[in-house]
Design a protein around this motif. Structure first.
Motif: not given
Length: 230
Positions: A88-91, A100-101, A126-131, A175-181
């Motif tokens: 979902e984060q990727l989409v 997306v919708k 979902a709240e703790r992941t950024r892509y 572990p607290f969060a996952l980030l894709h940079t």
């Protein structure tokens, strides 16, 4: 189970889902959809009937399920639910609004059939992941699924981590969060060795072991973290 048995089981499941989705289905439609003969579909329908599925035959029209019959909700493992949340984060980064919708609505339906515990964990992830888009990086890792599990279950985790100077140390982390940079996946975690939040590149984690010990959830959101430490 042979390969042919596996294919047949998959087809029977798919036929059942199709019957639940549509009012009527003909043998010809099913045969074309699954690239098998009409005779095979006849055998599949008979197998479903023998398994107790109330398939009704409407002469000259096709097959339908008895009114009110529903198969149980699809069950997902935690890791499968986590994979869907990551997807979902990727989409959400896709520039096509309609795509997306549609995907977001599909994910909402999937979440609706998750058990409460798995649903809560999926929402936390979902709240703790950024892509962000990663166009050039070739860095890879094999620990994302395990870290998703550790994050949502508040499991203390031991890692062997190699820093920029190529020195490897063992860390106990929360572990607290996952980030894709742009450079790849980063883990935000409380490091018990350094006694502070640290960033860990997933491609530098040499070994990872999820421990049975739990840690107290950190009382802040990912945005709170960014506001405090950036």
């Amino acid at each position: 189970m042979s390969d042919s048995d596996t294919k047949r089981l998959s087809r029977l499941t798919a036929i059942l889902l199709q019957l639940q989705t549509k009012r009527l289905l003909t043998a010809t439609e099913l045969a074309n959809r699954f690239s098998v003969s009409i005779r095979t579909i006849y055998r599949d329908i008979k197998a479903l009937e023998q398994a107790g599925v109330p398939v009704l035959t409407e002469e000259g029209r096709g097959y339908t399920l008895m009114e009110g019959y529903r198969i149980p909700p699809v069950m997902f493992t935690e890791n499968q639910a986590n994979a869907l949340i990551l997807a979902e984060q990727l989409v959400l980064k896709n520039k096509d609004a309609s795509f997306v919708k549609d995907y977001t609505e599909a994910i909402d339906k999937i979440k609706a059939v998750l058990g409460y515990q798995v649903k809560d964990k999926a929402n936390l992830l979902a709240e703790r992941t950024r892509y962000t888009r990663n166009l050039n990086s070739e860095r890879t890792s094999n620990n994302l699924s395990d870290l998703q599990f550790a994050l949502t279950n508040f499991s203390l985790t031991r890692i062997d981590y190699t820093n920029e100077a190529q020195k490897t140390s063992t860390r106990l982390i929360e572990p607290f969060a996952l980030l894709h940079t742009q450079e790849g996946w980063l883990l935000v975690a409380w490091c018990r060795l350094r006694k502070e939040f640290r960033y860990f590149r997933l491609d530098r984690i040499r070994k990872l072991h999820i421990l049975p010990e739990k840690f107290a959830p950190h009382k802040m959101t990912l945005q709170d973290f960014f506001d405090k430490y950036h």
